[in-house]
Write a protein that holds these residues in place. Structure first.
Motif, short mmCIF file in Angstrom:
data_model
loop_
_atom_site.label_atom_id
_atom_site.label_comp_id
_atom_site.label_asym_id
_atom_site.label_seq_id
_atom_site.Cartn_x
_atom_site.Cartn_y
_atom_site.Cartn_z
N GLU A 24 28.46 45.81 37.66
CA GLU A 24 27.89 45.00 38.74
C GLU A 24 28.48 43.59 38.72
OE1 GLU A 24 23.71 45.18 38.10
OE2 GLU A 24 23.48 47.19 38.98
N ALA A 25 28.65 43.02 37.53
CA ALA A 25 29.24 41.68 37.42
C ALA A 25 30.70 41.69 37.86
CB ALA A 25 29.13 41.17 35.98
N LEU A 26 31.41 42.77 37.57
CA LEU A 26 32.80 42.89 37.99
C LEU A 26 32.89 42.95 39.52
CD1 LEU A 26 35.78 43.21 37.27
CD2 LEU A 26 35.39 45.69 37.08
N GLU A 27 31.99 43.69 40.15
CA GLU A 27 31.98 43.75 41.61
C GLU A 27 31.68 42.38 42.22
OE1 GLU A 27 32.87 46.20 43.81
OE2 GLU A 27 33.68 46.96 41.91
N LEU A 28 30.76 41.65 41.60
CA LEU A 28 30.47 40.29 42.07
C LEU A 28 31.71 39.41 41.96
CD1 LEU A 28 28.62 38.02 43.02
CD2 LEU A 28 27.84 37.75 40.64
N ALA A 29 32.42 39.51 40.82
CA ALA A 29 33.64 38.72 40.62
C ALA A 29 34.69 39.07 41.67
CB ALA A 29 34.19 38.95 39.22
N LYS A 30 34.82 40.36 42.00
CA LYS A 30 35.81 40.77 43.01
C LYS A 30 35.45 40.23 44.39
CE LYS A 30 37.59 44.93 40.73
NZ LYS A 30 37.73 46.42 40.81
N LYS A 31 34.16 40.20 44.72
CA LYS A 31 33.73 39.64 46.00
C LYS A 31 34.05 38.14 46.06
CE LYS A 31 30.00 42.96 46.83
NZ LYS A 31 28.53 43.16 46.92
N LEU A 122 39.39 36.70 34.40
CA LEU A 122 38.47 37.21 33.37
C LEU A 122 37.40 36.17 33.05
CD1 LEU A 122 40.84 39.09 30.88
CD2 LEU A 122 39.31 40.06 32.61
N LYS A 123 37.77 34.90 33.11
CA LYS A 123 36.78 33.84 32.93
C LYS A 123 35.79 33.82 34.08
CE LYS A 123 39.41 30.80 29.87
NZ LYS A 123 39.98 29.45 29.66
N LEU A 124 36.27 34.10 35.29
CA LEU A 124 35.37 34.25 36.43
C LEU A 124 34.41 35.42 36.18
CD1 LEU A 124 34.35 33.90 39.35
CD2 LEU A 124 36.30 35.30 40.08
N PHE A 125 34.93 36.52 35.70
CA PHE A 125 34.10 37.68 35.39
C PHE A 125 33.02 37.33 34.36
CE2 PHE A 125 33.64 41.10 32.16
CZ PHE A 125 32.78 41.93 32.87
N LEU A 126 33.40 36.60 33.32
CA LEU A 126 32.42 36.18 32.30
C LEU A 126 31.34 35.28 32.92
CD1 LEU A 126 34.85 35.46 29.34
CD2 LEU A 126 33.09 37.23 29.39
N HIS A 127 31.77 34.41 33.83
CA HIS A 127 30.80 33.57 34.54
C HIS A 127 29.83 34.45 35.32
CE1 HIS A 127 29.31 30.19 37.02
NE2 HIS A 127 29.31 31.09 37.99
N ILE A 144 33.75 26.43 34.14
CA ILE A 144 33.26 26.68 35.48
C ILE A 144 34.45 27.15 36.31
CG2 ILE A 144 32.28 25.63 37.56
CD1 ILE A 144 30.86 23.63 35.78
N PRO A 145 34.31 28.24 37.08
CA PRO A 145 35.45 28.72 37.87
C PRO A 145 35.97 27.65 38.84
CG PRO A 145 33.73 30.39 37.78
CD PRO A 145 33.15 29.14 37.19
N ARG A 146 37.24 27.33 38.70
CA ARG A 146 37.88 26.33 39.56
C ARG A 146 39.26 26.82 39.96
NH1 ARG A 146 35.31 22.74 35.74
NH2 ARG A 146 34.00 21.18 36.78
N ILE A 147 39.75 26.25 41.04
CA ILE A 147 41.09 26.56 41.52
C ILE A 147 41.71 25.27 42.02
CG2 ILE A 147 40.39 27.07 43.90
CD1 ILE A 147 42.44 29.37 43.85
N LYS A 148 43.02 25.16 41.90
CA LYS A 148 43.68 23.93 42.35
C LYS A 148 43.73 23.85 43.87
CE LYS A 148 46.54 22.63 38.41
NZ LYS A 148 47.91 22.28 37.96
N ASN A 149 43.34 22.70 44.37
CA ASN A 149 43.41 22.44 45.80
C ASN A 149 44.87 22.19 46.17
OD1 ASN A 149 43.43 21.03 48.35
ND2 ASN A 149 41.23 20.75 48.12
#
Length: 238
Positions: A24-31, A122-127, A144-149
């Protein structure tokens, strides 16, 4: 266990429930990834077509974790191994990721950019495991999940769909896209807000009744005592 002062995550659910919760957490991460990449949906073929030469890959969860669940016991051992690999330098982890990936990936060369992208997701998945309330991250965990602007080059948060209610309140002053009815800045001094903005994710853990567990470490010494008490009272009453 109120706080996780170890260097490894702690599983909070029953072993019999863990497999289902991981998926379920993996599906959330994919969304979250689909929304991050502004794509209505993504799949395994998208991951395989992605080229790593342009930087860290974005579709790693779809490329490397496609119909993999029957090849592994999705248990605490697998989860702990995943956590350890996510903390390694991609220069090293690229040769070790196959320990947690399905057999078909053994024929896929994991480049350095592949490894960077995989580690980030994978860090997003852990989050998402933490947000799903079955994994207690170490208080030292700060990813905390981040991405470069692309325009400014600075790192920005993006995983708002995987923010529990209390975490939204904490992050709202620093993440403009979050919708939150509670303005936490009204209860804290400006200097304290700066400290709060850089606080590790692992210091915030949700109790079963939705109350905030705040780690009583030296990190809080910079917060004004009266403001801190007001903050605790506010969050406990939610």
């Amino acid at each position: 266990m109120l706080f996780n002062y170890t260097r490894s995550p702690v599983v909070l659910c029953k072993d019999s429930d863990l497999r289902c919760k991981i998926l379920e957490a993996l599906e959330l991460a994919k969304k979250v990834v689909c929304k991050r990449e502004k794509r209505p949906n993504l799949n395994y073929k998208c991951g395989m077509r992605e080229k790593a030469r342009n930087g860290a890959t974005k579709f790693s969860l779809f490329k490397y974790l496609n119909k993999f669940e029957n090849e592994f016991h999705l248990d605490q051992e697998w989860l702990q191994k995943l956590y350890r690999l996510s903390t390694l330098d991609p220069k090293d982890s690229r040769y070790k990721f196959h320990q947690i990936l399905p057999n078909y990936t053994k024929d896929i060369k994991i480049t350095l950019n592949d490894a960077r992208g995989l580690r980030a997701d994978l860090k997003l998945f852990l989050h998402c495991c933490w947000a799903s309330k079955f994994l207690l991250l170490p208080v030292y965990y700060s990813d905390i999940p981040r991405i470069k602007n692309g325009r400014s080059g600075r790192s920005v948060e993006y995983a708002k769909d995987a923010y529990p209610e209390i975490f939204k309140i904490i992050r709202a002053p620093f993440f403009s896209e979050l919708e939150c009815d509670v303005d936490i800045s009204r209860f804290m001094a400006e200097s304290s807000m700066k400290n709060l903005g850089g606080m590790p994710t692992g210091m915030f853990e949700l109790a079963q009744l939705g109350r905030l567990r705040i780690s009583p470490t030296s990190y809080w010494k910079n917060l004004q005592t009266t403001q801190f008490r007001e903050l605790q009272g506010l969050l406990t009453g939610i």
